[in-house]
Design an enzyme around this catalytic site. Structure first.
Site: not given
Length: 383
Positions: A49, A260
């Site tokens: 992440d 992201d």
């Protein structure tokens, strides 16, 4: 997973930190790696992440945990586990709203993501081992890595993962804790959703993390607050001859979108999203249907994952270069016979985000010292 000062720990390893390279597997719109915690090592599965910093895994005793496929980590059985005190630099690095102190003077963390998933527990240090994608190597072990030992974990997490590996720019991320050993470089290659379970991509740190060769497109990294997020500048998107600017007035603000790996879809400003969806509707010849979940806004009936719809490419016009997104980067099959645009309008508090579907089958490299992110079209099943 935004849809969720460098901090250096002392570390030792069985091989150079810059040699870290391991497989990335897709699972239901998230991408995970296998890594081990503790001595002796216990295998865990973490979501990679770039939209968050904290490394964490579910821990015993589990006060509130979700089911996972692998054994829940038990710190009492590890000889290298040690909690951080409330006065430690790592505890302060969490930020005032993300830690609190128990009577035992242990630093307790609380971390919440943009999709309202959350984790809390003890902030600690541990030896973390990364499996190697090279059968001749035993992998890399890193000592004294700060991480969250999660006793309360809830939200949209599922059995296919046991926690998160934060790769953001903040002080507690894996990237920051690896420090100068990787020279600010890491990269990943994410396989398409349609190939999950059958193929793997990879993630690399340091020298192996450089993206090179023909066809590389680079765009500047824009520093912003908070330091966690990697901001890029998107001038607009193009469908055929139709150009849709990021802002209605045509002006572009530097660092207007975050890249992201932990968010599945791409979020665009509402006007930009409307322009994109309208441009696609004009070109796509197919029967529009509704997404039964009510999540996606532009969907079509399709008998073969969208191949019958003649979906056009969408070009993302980044500052520094144009990134051509194939239909597999823009539409996803959400149920049998239904494909939907994997872009949505961003409404506060959701910020514009370049999600992982749009990044599939690109070798995506981050050069934090050089100040740019690079993309190279790649078959990630062969990377």
């Amino acid at each position: 997973m935004s849809h969720i000062n460098r901090f250096k720990t002392s570390s030792s390893s069985s091989s150079s930190e810059s040699d870290i390279q391991t497989q990335v597997n897709g699972t239901r719109g998230a991408y995970v790696i296998e890594l081990s915690f503790g001595t002796p090592p216990v295998s865990q599965i973490g979501i990679i992440d770039t939209g968050s910093d904290l490394i964490w895994t579910q821990c015993q005793p589990c006060k509130e945990c979700y089911k996972q496929n692998v054994t829940i980590f038990d710190p009492s059985k590890s000889s290298t586990y040690k909690t951080h005190s409330c006065k430690s630099r790592a505890c302060y690095a969490l930020g005032i709203s993300q830690y609190y102190c128990s009577t035992e003077e242990v630093c307790n963390y609380y971390y919440r993501y943009g999709d309202r998933s959350q984790t809390s527990g003890d902030l600690a240090t541990e030896t973390i081992t990364f499996n190697s994608d090279n059968s001749r190597s035993k992998g890399t072990s890193l000592a004294n890595i700060s991480f969250g030992c999660g006793h309360y974990n809830s939200g949209l997490f599922n059995y296919s993962g046991s926690g998160v590996v934060g790769l953001g720019g903040g002080p507690l991320s894996l990237v920051s804790q690896l420090g100068s050993s990787i020279k600010g470089k890491f990269s990943y290659c994410l396989i398409p959703l349609s190939k999950e379970g059958n193929f793997s991509g990879k993630i690399s740190f340091g020298i192996n993390g450089q993206v090179t060769g023909e066809g590389v497109i680079s765009t500047p990294l824009i520093k912003s607050y908070p330091s966690t997020f990697y901001h890029l500048t998107l001038n607009g998107v193009t469908v055929g001859k139709t150009k849709i600017p990021f802002n209605r007035n045509g002006r572009t603000t530097a660092g207007n979108i975050v890249i992201d790996s932990g968010t599945t879809v791409t979020f665009l400003p509402r006007d930009m999203y409307s322009g994109l969806s309208s441009a696609l509707e004009e070109v796509i010849q197919g029967e529009k249907v509704e997404d039964k979940s009510g999540y996606f806004q532009l969907c079509y009936k399709s008998s073969n994952g969208g191949d019958d719809l003649n979906i056009p490419n969408v070009t993302a016009n980044f500052d520094g270069g144009d990134l051509v997104l194939k239909p597999s980067n823009t539409f996803v099959e959400v149920s049998e016979g239904v494909v939907c645009l994997a872009f949505l309008p961003s409404t506060p508090p959701i910020i514009p985000i370049f999600g992982n579907v749009a990044q599939m089958d690109f070798w995506v490299g981050y050069d934090l010292e050089g100040g740019h992110v690079s993309f190279k079209p790649t078959d990630c099943t062969k990377a």
